[in-house]
Design a protein around this motif. Structure first.
Motif, short mmCIF file in Angstrom:
data_model
loop_
_atom_site.label_atom_id
_atom_site.label_comp_id
_atom_site.label_asym_id
_atom_site.label_seq_id
_atom_site.Cartn_x
_atom_site.Cartn_y
_atom_site.Cartn_z
N ILE A 131 0.88 -1.16 0.00
CA ILE A 131 0.00 0.00 0.00
C ILE A 131 0.92 1.21 0.00
O ILE A 131 1.68 1.42 0.96
CB ILE A 131 -0.91 0.04 1.25
CG1 ILE A 131 -1.65 -1.29 1.45
CG2 ILE A 131 -1.83 1.25 1.19
CD1 ILE A 131 -2.70 -1.59 0.42
N GLY A 132 0.92 2.00 -1.07
CA GLY A 132 1.89 3.08 -1.18
C GLY A 132 1.30 4.37 -1.69
O GLY A 132 0.10 4.48 -1.94
N PHE A 133 2.20 5.34 -1.86
CA PHE A 133 1.81 6.65 -2.37
C PHE A 133 2.97 7.27 -3.12
O PHE A 133 4.14 6.90 -2.92
CB PHE A 133 1.35 7.57 -1.23
CG PHE A 133 2.42 7.84 -0.20
CD1 PHE A 133 3.29 8.91 -0.35
CD2 PHE A 133 2.55 7.01 0.89
CE1 PHE A 133 4.28 9.15 0.59
CE2 PHE A 133 3.53 7.24 1.84
CZ PHE A 133 4.40 8.32 1.69
N GLN A 175 5.42 4.07 1.48
CA GLN A 175 4.45 3.00 1.68
C GLN A 175 4.12 2.89 3.16
O GLN A 175 4.79 3.48 4.00
CB GLN A 175 4.94 1.67 1.14
CG GLN A 175 6.18 1.13 1.81
CD GLN A 175 6.68 -0.10 1.10
OE1 GLN A 175 6.59 -0.22 -0.12
NE2 GLN A 175 7.22 -1.04 1.85
N PHE A 176 3.08 2.14 3.43
CA PHE A 176 2.67 1.87 4.80
C PHE A 176 3.01 0.42 5.10
O PHE A 176 2.73 -0.47 4.30
CB PHE A 176 1.17 2.13 4.97
CG PHE A 176 0.82 3.58 4.80
CD1 PHE A 176 0.92 4.46 5.87
CD2 PHE A 176 0.42 4.08 3.57
CE1 PHE A 176 0.62 5.80 5.72
CE2 PHE A 176 0.12 5.42 3.40
CZ PHE A 176 0.22 6.29 4.48
N PHE A 204 -4.96 -7.97 -6.82
CA PHE A 204 -5.55 -6.75 -7.36
C PHE A 204 -4.50 -5.66 -7.39
O PHE A 204 -3.71 -5.54 -6.45
CB PHE A 204 -6.71 -6.26 -6.48
CG PHE A 204 -7.89 -7.17 -6.45
CD1 PHE A 204 -8.84 -7.11 -7.44
CD2 PHE A 204 -8.05 -8.07 -5.41
CE1 PHE A 204 -9.94 -7.95 -7.41
CE2 PHE A 204 -9.14 -8.91 -5.37
CZ PHE A 204 -10.09 -8.85 -6.37
N ARG A 205 -4.52 -4.85 -8.45
CA ARG A 205 -3.65 -3.67 -8.53
C ARG A 205 -4.52 -2.49 -8.87
O ARG A 205 -5.52 -2.62 -9.58
CB ARG A 205 -2.60 -3.85 -9.61
CG ARG A 205 -1.54 -4.83 -9.26
CD ARG A 205 -0.40 -4.79 -10.25
NE ARG A 205 0.59 -5.75 -9.85
CZ ARG A 205 1.19 -6.60 -10.65
NH1 ARG A 205 0.90 -6.59 -11.93
NH2 ARG A 205 2.07 -7.44 -10.20
N GLY A 206 -4.10 -1.33 -8.39
CA GLY A 206 -4.86 -0.14 -8.74
C GLY A 206 -4.44 1.07 -7.95
O GLY A 206 -3.39 1.08 -7.31
N GLY A 207 -5.30 2.09 -8.01
CA GLY A 207 -5.00 3.30 -7.29
C GLY A 207 -5.99 4.41 -7.59
O GLY A 207 -6.98 4.22 -8.29
N PHE A 264 -1.83 0.54 -4.90
CA PHE A 264 -1.81 -0.70 -4.14
C PHE A 264 -1.61 -1.89 -5.06
O PHE A 264 -1.97 -1.87 -6.23
CB PHE A 264 -3.08 -0.87 -3.31
CG PHE A 264 -4.34 -0.82 -4.12
CD1 PHE A 264 -4.86 -1.95 -4.71
CD2 PHE A 264 -4.99 0.38 -4.32
CE1 PHE A 264 -6.01 -1.90 -5.47
CE2 PHE A 264 -6.14 0.45 -5.07
CZ PHE A 264 -6.66 -0.70 -5.66
N ASP A 265 -0.99 -2.90 -4.49
CA ASP A 265 -0.81 -4.20 -5.11
C ASP A 265 -1.15 -5.20 -4.01
O ASP A 265 -0.36 -5.42 -3.10
CB ASP A 265 0.63 -4.34 -5.59
CG ASP A 265 0.85 -5.55 -6.46
OD1 ASP A 265 -0.03 -6.43 -6.54
OD2 ASP A 265 1.93 -5.62 -7.08
#
Length: 181
Positions: A23-25, A38-39, A142-145, A173-174
């Motif tokens: 989970i990142g940014f 990331q978290f 799942f991947r996305g954002g 996120f991945d």
């Protein structure tokens, strides 16, 4: 999607595999540099309904103090002045709707809560894999954002910050989720 599993076979309740999930940014800093982070601590669950994706749902809780950008001083400032982790220890996402957007793509709408502020966002999500692992557990990926304006959640420090750090932040996120028995 790297699988021969049908959507009907995906129906069930899943838990996020934190060891295999990111989970990142990404945020732009000083006009051209991109800061990635990331978290490290989070949990969540997913309910998939293969035949009727609109009946699917997701929930995610992130420990905001687990933020990491690999630069201690920046991490400390992001935790204290931007996210105010002492008062707001969690960032949450709870889905409110799922719509198909292609064979394996979805638009997942939900409430993103940061710093005590809840706002609706729509994530772009793609189901990229579904496989049964060597233990017999079904795993989905799942991947996305989504790109948000951090100011909408009060994630700001002072006026200078608005010039130095772009208000646009891409959350990405991945996710690997494992179906519960």
């Amino acid at each position: 999607m790297s699988t021969t599993i049908s959507p009907r076979e995906l129906t069930g309740d899943y838990v996020i595999d934190a060891a295999h999930t990111r989970i990142g940014f990404v945020a732009r800093h000083t006009l051209s540099t991109r800061v990635r982070g990331q978290f490290e601590e989070f949990d969540g669950d997913v309910r998939l309904h293969g035949d009727h994706p609109s009946e699917s749902a997701a929930r995610l809780t992130i420990r905001s103090a687990s933020l990491q950008t690999r630069q201690r001083q920046r991490d400390d400032q992001l935790r204290s002045t931007f996210l105010d982790t002492d008062k707001h220890p969690s960032i949450t996402f709870t889905s409110t709707g799922v719509e198909p957007a292609g064979d394996t793509a979805y638009k997942v709408t939900g409430d993103l809560t940061m710093r005590g502020v809840a706002k609706p966002v729509t994530l772009t999500v793609e189901l990229t894999a579904a496989e049964t692992d060597s233990s017999g557990d079904l795993r989905v990926q799942f991947r996305g954002g989504v790109t948000i304006n951090r100011n909408d959640w009060g994630v700001n420090w002072n006026a200078a910050t608005s010039v130095l750090v772009s208000p646009k932040v891409t959350l990405e996120f991945d996710v690997i989720a494992v179906r519960l028995p």
